[in-house]
Design an enzyme around this catalytic site. Structure first.
Site, short mmCIF file in Angstrom:
data_model
loop_
_atom_site.label_atom_id
_atom_site.label_comp_id
_atom_site.label_asym_id
_atom_site.label_seq_id
_atom_site.Cartn_x
_atom_site.Cartn_y
_atom_site.Cartn_z
N SER A 106 0.81 -1.22 0.00
CA SER A 106 0.00 0.00 0.00
C SER A 106 0.85 1.27 0.00
CB SER A 106 -0.91 0.01 1.24
OG SER A 106 -0.11 -0.07 2.42
N LYS B 155 14.99 -0.57 -15.64
CA LYS B 155 14.87 0.86 -15.96
C LYS B 155 15.28 1.74 -14.78
CE LYS B 155 10.80 1.56 -13.62
NZ LYS B 155 10.13 2.70 -13.00
N TRP C 29 2.58 3.78 -5.26
CA TRP C 29 2.09 3.11 -6.47
C TRP C 29 1.04 2.05 -6.13
CZ3 TRP C 29 0.33 3.10 -10.85
CH2 TRP C 29 0.50 2.12 -11.85
N ARG D 81 11.55 8.71 -8.94
CA ARG D 81 12.25 8.92 -7.66
C ARG D 81 13.73 8.54 -7.76
NH1 ARG D 81 9.35 3.92 -4.47
NH2 ARG D 81 7.54 4.84 -5.49
N ASN D 82 14.05 7.53 -8.58
CA ASN D 82 15.45 7.12 -8.70
C ASN D 82 16.28 8.21 -9.37
OD1 ASN D 82 15.64 4.04 -7.88
ND2 ASN D 82 13.70 4.33 -8.96
#
Length: 392
Positions: free
Chosen positions: A57, A251, A60, A316-317
Site C-alpha cells: 500500500s 529501468k 504506487w 524517484r530514482n
C-alpha cells in the site's frame, strides 16, 4: 498518370530514402507483429466472481488500488465488489493508518489528497487479506518479497492467480531469480506482470497513461486487462511475462544514470539522451541473454521505452541520483529525506545486477550498468558516467 505507377514511384522514393530493399519493405513478415489486443465486448465473465486482494500500500500500490477497486465496483459480473489491501500498519497523526484508510478513505502517508473508493478495505493482517482471494496483486519493494511469500505460504486459495508490479531482480545463492518466478515457486500459482510509464500521483489524478501486462495464459491476461483498464489508464497485453518484468526492474538502473547526468552541471540533454539509449540497449541485452523467450517487441511497449522516458525525467530514482551528485549524502540518508518512507529501488537493483553479471563473467558486455554500479558504490565520480566505454 495511372495511379498504379504513382504508387510504385512513391514506394521507390521511400525505399531510396530509407535504404531498405524493395522486397524487404513490401514483405510483411519482415515487420514486427503487433501484439494481440482484446476487444472488450468479447471478453466473457468468469463462472464465479473473482475476489481481488492487493499486497502492498505504498504510493504506487495505493494508486493501483484506486483503479482496481473502482473497476471491481463497475463490473459485478467479473469481480466481487469488496477489494482488500494489505497495509503494513503504521501510526500516522496519532492513528493507525488502516483506520484512517477505512474511515477517511485516503492513504494520508503515501498518496495524500486522493479519495479512495469505499469498497477498498485496508487490512493489517496479511493472512486475513489474502484469504479466499483468486487474484493477488503484489506491489511493494522487492527487498521484502521473500518474507512476504513466507508469511502467506499455504494460505492462498487453490487456483488463485497473481500479478506482480514489483520492480527488481534477486540474486539468490548465485542465481538470478525474477519476482514472478519466486511467487510461482513459493505459492505454486500462475503469475503475470505489469510495468509501464506510470508515475503514481499522475495515475491517481486520472491523467492519461499506458501500461503493459505480460501474460502466459491468455484468459488470465484478458481478466487482468478488464481489472486494470480505464479510459485514462490504457492497458496493452503481451505474451511475455519475463520481458515486461525485466523492463520494470532494469529501468531504475538507467534512471540513476539519468539522475547523475542531471546533477552534473556541464551535462545537458544530449548526454542524458545518450545514457538513456545505451541503457535501453543494455536492458534488452540483459533480458535476452538470460531469458531467450523475451521478445524484442516488448521493449517498444510502455514497459520498455515508455517507462525509460518517464523514469528518467520524473521518477524517484532519477531525483535521488541527482541529489547524490549535489550533496554526496549516503543513499540511506537520501532515501529517508526524499521518499517519505518509500524505498529507492534502483540502488539495490544495480547491486543485484552487478552480482549477476559478475557471476556470469559478462560485465564487459554491460559497460553502462557496470559504470553506474561503480558510481553508486562511490568508486567513480558521477561525471565519469560518460566514460563508460573506457572505464569498463
Amino acid at each position: 498518370m495511372n495511379s498504379k505507377f504513382l504508387k510504385i514511384g512513391a514506394l521507390s522514393a521511400l525505399v531510396g530514402l530509407t535504404g531498405f530493399g524493395m522486397y524487404k519493405y513490401l514483405n510483411s513478415e519482415s515487420l514486427p507483429k503487433a501484439p494481440f489486443q482484446p476487444i472488450e465486448d468479447e471478453i466473457k465473465p468468469p463462472k464465479k466472481q473473482e475476489k481481488v486482494t492487493l499486497i502492498g500500500s505504498g504510493n504506487w500500490g495505493t494508486a493501483c488500488a484506486k483503479i482496481v477497486a473502482e473497476n471491481c465496483a463497475k463490473n459485478p459480473e467479473f469481480f466481487e465488489r469488496e477489494v482488500r489491501i494489505w497495509v503494513f500498519e503504521e501510526i500516522v497523526e496519532g492513528q493507525k493508518l488502516t483506520e484512517i484508510m477505512n474511515t477517511r478513505h485516503e492513504n494520508v502517508k503515501y498518496l495524500p489528497g486522493h479519495k479512495l473508493p469505499d469498497n477498498l478495505v485496508a487490512d493489517p493482517d496479511i493472512v486475513s487479506a489474502v484469504k479466499d482471494a483468486t487474484l493477488l496483486i503484489f506491489n511493494f519493494p522487492h527487498q521484502f518479497v521473500s518474507q512476504t511469500l513466507e508469511d502467506i505460504q499455504g494460505k492462498v486459495a487453490k487456483g488463485a492467480r497473481a500479478i506482480t508490479l514489483v520492480k527488481g531482480v534477486n540474486f539468490i545463492e548465485k542465481k538470478h531469480v525474477l519476482v514472478s518466478e519466486m511467487i510461482s515457486q513459493e505459492l505454486g500459482i500462475e503469475v503475470c506482470s505489469l510495468m509501464g510509464a506510470n508515475v503514481a500521483n499522475e495515475v491517481a489524478q486520472g491523467q492519461f497513461c499506458e501500461t503493459t501486462i505480460g501474460y502466459k495464459n491468455l484468459q488470465t491476461g484478458l481478466i487482468l486487462w478488464k481489472l486494470f483498464k480505464t479510459p485514462n489508464f490504457h492497458v496493452r497485453i503481451v505474451n511475455d511475462v519475463k520481458g515486461v518484468e525485466i523492463c520494470g526492474a532494469l529501468k531504475n538502473i538507467v534512471a540513476l544514470g539519468a539522475g547523475f547526468c542531471d546533477g552534473v552541471k556541464s551535462f545537458g540533454g544530449n548526454t542524458k539522451a545518450a545514457i538513456m539509449r545505451v541503457g535501453l540497449m543494455e536492458m534488452k541485452l540483459f533480458a535476452q541473454t538470460f531469458y531467450s523467450s523475451v521478445q524484442t517487441e516488448t521493449f517498444f511497449e510502455s514497459c520498455g521505452v515508455g517507462d525509460i522516458i518517464t523514469t528518467c525525467y520524473g521518477g524517484r530514482n532519477r531525483r535521488c541520483a541527482e541529489v547524490y551528485v549535489r550533496t554526496r549524502k549516503s543513499w540511506q540518508q537520501i532515501e529517508e529525506e526524499q521518499l517519505n518512507g518509500q524505498k529507492l529501488q534502483g540502488v539495490g537493483t544495480s547491486i543485484e545486477v552487478y552480482e549477476i553479471l559478475k557471476n556470469a563473467n559478462l560485465l564487459y558486455q554491460f559497460p553502462l550498468f557496470h559504470t553506474i554500479y561503480l558510481i553508486v558504490q562511490g568508486e567513480l565520480e558521477p561525471d565519469e558516467i560518460v566514460r563508460y566505454d573506457e572505464i569498463c
